[in-house]
Scaffold this active site. Structure first.
Site, PDB file in Angstrom:
ATOM      1  N   ASP A   1       0.811  -1.227   0.000  1.00  0.00           N
ATOM      2  CA  ASP A   1       0.000   0.000   0.000  1.00  0.00           C
ATOM      3  C   ASP A   1       0.842   1.274   0.000  1.00  0.00           C
ATOM      4  O   ASP A   1       0.290   2.377  -0.021  1.00  0.00           O
ATOM      5  CB  ASP A   1      -0.939  -0.002   1.210  1.00  0.00           C
ATOM      6  CG  ASP A   1      -1.969  -1.108   1.109  1.00  0.00           C
ATOM      7  OD1 ASP A   1      -2.576  -1.230   0.039  1.00  0.00           O
ATOM      8  OD2 ASP A   1      -2.148  -1.850   2.092  1.00  0.00           O
TER       9      ASP A   1
ATOM     10  N   ASP B   1      -5.404  -5.475  -5.670  1.00  0.00           N
ATOM     11  CA  ASP B   1      -5.345  -4.060  -5.263  1.00  0.00           C
ATOM     12  C   ASP B   1      -4.020  -3.407  -5.678  1.00  0.00           C
ATOM     13  O   ASP B   1      -3.946  -2.201  -5.906  1.00  0.00           O
ATOM     14  CB  ASP B   1      -5.470  -3.917  -3.735  1.00  0.00           C
ATOM     15  CG  ASP B   1      -6.468  -4.858  -3.086  1.00  0.00           C
ATOM     16  OD1 ASP B   1      -6.723  -5.930  -3.661  1.00  0.00           O
ATOM     17  OD2 ASP B   1      -6.978  -4.544  -2.011  1.00  0.00           O
TER      18      ASP B   1
ATOM     19  N   TRP C   1     -10.633  -2.433  -8.378  1.00  0.00           N
ATOM     20  CA  TRP C   1      -9.188  -2.086  -8.436  1.00  0.00           C
ATOM     21  C   TRP C   1      -8.617  -2.479  -9.795  1.00  0.00           C
ATOM     22  O   TRP C   1      -7.761  -1.810 -10.356  1.00  0.00           O
ATOM     23  CB  TRP C   1      -8.396  -2.783  -7.321  1.00  0.00           C
ATOM     24  CG  TRP C   1      -8.637  -2.358  -5.894  1.00  0.00           C
ATOM     25  CD1 TRP C   1      -8.799  -3.195  -4.830  1.00  0.00           C
ATOM     26  CD2 TRP C   1      -8.670  -1.022  -5.341  1.00  0.00           C
ATOM     27  NE1 TRP C   1      -8.950  -2.474  -3.653  1.00  0.00           N
ATOM     28  CE2 TRP C   1      -8.871  -1.134  -3.939  1.00  0.00           C
ATOM     29  CE3 TRP C   1      -8.564   0.259  -5.889  1.00  0.00           C
ATOM     30  CZ2 TRP C   1      -8.966  -0.025  -3.086  1.00  0.00           C
ATOM     31  CZ3 TRP C   1      -8.663   1.361  -5.047  1.00  0.00           C
ATOM     32  CH2 TRP C   1      -8.860   1.213  -3.672  1.00  0.00           C
TER      33      TRP C   1
HETATM   34  N1  GLY Z   1      -6.785  -2.443  -0.376  1.00  0.00           N
HETATM   35  C1  GLY Z   1      -7.561  -2.916   0.692  1.00  0.00           C
HETATM   36  C2  GLY Z   1      -9.006  -2.782   0.456  1.00  0.00           C
HETATM   37  O1  GLY Z   1      -9.433  -2.444  -0.633  1.00  0.00           O
HETATM   38  O2  GLY Z   1      -9.756  -3.018   1.401  1.00  0.00           O
END
Ligand code: GLY
Length: 395
Positions: A112, A173, A249
């Site tokens: 992230d 993601d 995503w």
């Molecule tokens: N990237 C974590 C979520 O979308 O919850």
């Protein structure tokens, strides 16, 4: 190489209609977001909203979560839309905590880093030519590179390599985190970041996207042999279902890699991923938290709708006028944004400090279910900005 099927868009009649989403309508929706930001500005200058609200109120946290930058990104969008220095001032104060976080490796063991530093340091650099922010962004890209495993060609999502639960796990993601790497190659001239990002997106195409164009949430690779292992969900309904936010995503992430690589196959893939998502939307165009549900009482995930709207607008940009999907995707994005603006905001919940209601963070873990979440607020704002101006991406 497996062939990913294209369902096409099934409800063409609905998406041929362009919703009456005027500039004034979008500006009013933006005015509401700005009002919310103004209410939150003092509380969230040295603190950050938690990922999800509790009883519709975001608790205030230090800069420790994967989501801090969605708030900072909202401040940069607000600055861009209004030119008001008060937003820039707070976003610049926050730069210090992003620098400290990367320098001291505070909760940085995650893919992230892309979300965190694209919407803070990279945005600051792109909008204000802040050289210190640029250096911080490059340091974050270096940390992200530590998660890249050459043999498997992937960026590991969470934890260390020796972590029995997470070693070799890649995640859909992460497609949204690759722009930090592409950007780092652009500003440093070193191709290594770009190469890692490109390798990861190709592995995501190969293993995370299934033959029917749905997605696994996560997929394990053997980082020592490079061999694929198996898909597994963490936040979706089941390993074989399609978690709505993961699919969103992908809708946004694959076109972002196209933006930096020019590989048109990624746009062809993104269309298939988008069609799968669109075909499972209920009448009001806001997805259930997992696409296995298409009607009934399960919760919606307004945040996946907002992400998908941004992704559809980005995807549509790269399609030629002769491609009928170009207009259908724009219309689908508008259907989503209109529905969010009319039925999903906290307009009638003044006790809430969030913008979008009815999001789901992680239903299997009973976390943030039917609450606001801060990335939903960010992407809803970004989608509206995209609809009122020709927006230069932070991504
Ligand atoms: N990237 C974590 C979520 O979308 O919850």
């Amino acid at each position: 190489m497996k062939e990913v099927r294209d369902e096409g868009i099934q409800n063409v009649t609905k998406y041929e209609q362009r919703p009456p989403l005027t500039k004034e309508f979008c500006e009013e929706a933006i005015a509401f977001i700005l009002h919310k930001i103004d209410q939150n500005l003092e509380t969230f200058t040295y603190k950050y909203p938690a990922p999800a609200s509790e009883s519709l109120v975001y608790p205030a946290l230090d800069n420790v979560e994967w989501t801090s930058s969605f708030w900072t990104g909202m401040l940069w969008l607000a600055y861009e839309m209004t030119g008001d220095e008060k937003y820039r001032k707070v976003a610049e104060i926050q730069q210090e905590s992003y620098k400290k976080r990367v320098d001291e490796r505070i909760h940085t063991g995650t893919h992230d880093l892309g979300f965190l530093y694209t919407l803070s340091s990279v945005a600051a650099f792109k909008l204000t030519k802040n050289e210190a922010a640029k250096e911080t962004g490059i340091k974050a890209a270096d940390l992200l590179m530590e998660r890249y495993f050459e043999k498997a060609g992937i960026i590991q999502a969470w934890g260390g390599t020796d972590d029995p639960e997470n070693g070799g796990r890649m995640i859909i993601d992460c497609c949204m985190n690759l722009p930090l790497l592409y950007w780092a190659s652009e500003v440093t001239g070193d191709p290594k970041y770009h190469q890692a990002a490109y390798s990861h997106v190709k592995q995501a195409e190969k293993y995370i996207i299934r033959e029917d164009a749905s997605s696994y949430h996560t997929f394990f690779m053997d980082i020592y042999t490079g061999k694929p292992k198996f898909g597994q969900t963490v936040q979706g309904y089941s390993d074989n279902s399609c978690w709505a936010r993961g699919q969103a995503w992908g809708i946004y992430g694959f076109p972002l890699s196209y933006k930096y690589t020019g590989e048109y196959g990624l746009i062809e893939l993104a269309q298939k991923v988008a069609n799968y998502f669109i075909n499972r939307l209920p009448d009001d165009s806001i997805a259930y938290w997992d696409l296995i549900f298409t009607s009934g009482e399960e919760e919606r995930d307004s945040s996946s709708a907002a992400i998908a709207a941004c992704g559809l607008l980005e995807l549509s940009k790269y399609l030629p006028l002769t491609n009928n999907n170009k207009r259908l995707y724009e219309n689908a994005a508008m259907h989503i944004v209109q529905s969010l603006a009319q039925h999903y905001t906290s307009m009638n919940n003044p006790e809430s400090n969030g913008v979008l209601l009815h999001a789901v963070y992680a239903k299997p873990h009973n976390k943030g279910v039917d609450e606001c979440n801060i990335w939903g607020d960010y992407y809803y704002f970004e989608a509206l900005v995209r609809l009122v101006k020709d927006w230069d991406l932070f991504w």
